[in-house]
Motif scaffolding. Sequence first.
Motif, PDB file in Angstrom:
ATOM      1  N   LEU A   1       0.824  -1.206   0.000  1.00 11.84           N
ATOM      2  CA  LEU A   1       0.000   0.000   0.000  1.00 11.84           C
ATOM      3  C   LEU A   1       0.862   1.262   0.000  1.00 11.84           C
ATOM      4  N   GLY A   2       2.017   1.210   0.651  1.00 12.24           N
ATOM      5  CA  GLY A   2       2.913   2.355   0.620  1.00 12.24           C
ATOM      6  C   GLY A   2       3.417   2.648  -0.778  1.00 12.24           C
ATOM      7  N   ILE A   3       3.792   1.594  -1.503  1.00 17.15           N
ATOM      8  CA  ILE A   3       4.258   1.765  -2.877  1.00 17.15           C
ATOM      9  C   ILE A   3       3.119   2.251  -3.778  1.00 17.15           C
ATOM     10  N   ILE A   4       1.948   1.661  -3.607  1.00 15.23           N
ATOM     11  CA  ILE A   4       0.804   2.043  -4.432  1.00 15.23           C
ATOM     12  C   ILE A   4       0.384   3.480  -4.154  1.00 15.23           C
ATOM     13  N   ALA A   5       0.453   3.909  -2.895  1.00 14.56           N
ATOM     14  CA  ALA A   5       0.092   5.285  -2.553  1.00 14.56           C
ATOM     15  C   ALA A   5       0.976   6.275  -3.306  1.00 14.56           C
ATOM     16  N   ALA A   6       2.276   6.027  -3.322  1.00 12.61           N
ATOM     17  CA  ALA A   6       3.187   6.908  -4.048  1.00 12.61           C
ATOM     18  C   ALA A   6       2.907   6.880  -5.547  1.00 12.61           C
ATOM     19  N   GLY A   7       2.575   5.699  -6.077  1.00 10.25           N
ATOM     20  CA  GLY A   7       2.259   5.605  -7.496  1.00 10.25           C
ATOM     21  C   GLY A   7       1.003   6.356  -7.873  1.00 10.25           C
TER      22      GLY A   7
END
Length: 232
Positions: free
Chosen positions: A170-176
């Motif tokens: 979710l952290g990676i997806i949030a930045a994306g």
Amino acid sequence: MANATNESHAANETNEATEIVDGKVEEVEVSRHPDPSIPESDLSLADIERRKFQPVHWGVYLTAVLAAIIAPYWLGRMLAVQRTAWLVAHMSVFDQRGLVFLAWTVTLVTLTGLGMAVVESKTWLWRIVFVIGLAAEQFIAGLSLLKLNFWYSTYVVYGDAAPLANATNLGIIAAGFGVAAYAVLWVGLLILIRKDSPLSVLTRSWASFIMFFAIEAAALLIVLFGGLLTTV
């Protein structure tokens, strides 16, 4: 006649001219265009840029980018499958929000390096930052088995510890999603705002970076406190 010509040349050499002030002839200094410091050349701008292009360096760099995409993800995925217990023991040191923040920060550094590499195209510093950040992001993505339906994969591999891996994803997806929202908004502003409008200040580079980080921060807060951590 010859004397007049010589005097004219002397005036040019000393950068002086004459003008009439209150009926009197006075000499005043005038500026003369300096000699060009760049020699004349038949090369066009395209030829000059072509000579500056270094295909070997760019070939090595693109190879490094591909390696940063493939190798760290493969290594992280292998550790997730073969060293699951060891990995869970180390991931358990963090809570879910901590893992979200860690993954978001690494991805944000990667995206910032990419953006700065485009803006500061004459330096290699930000290109190197982008490659290092990309490798770290891909390694984390491999550890958390990131893909479209990652919550099924993480449950199969991590079992009860799956929420930790899900938080990382979710952290990676949030930045994306943050950079995607920024791109849409930025292009919209460029299209809708006229150059003579007072709102054109929003299209400046410094305003662009402020907008980027503000959107990324909003995306992080939505994940941290929007209830998404309990849905996957």
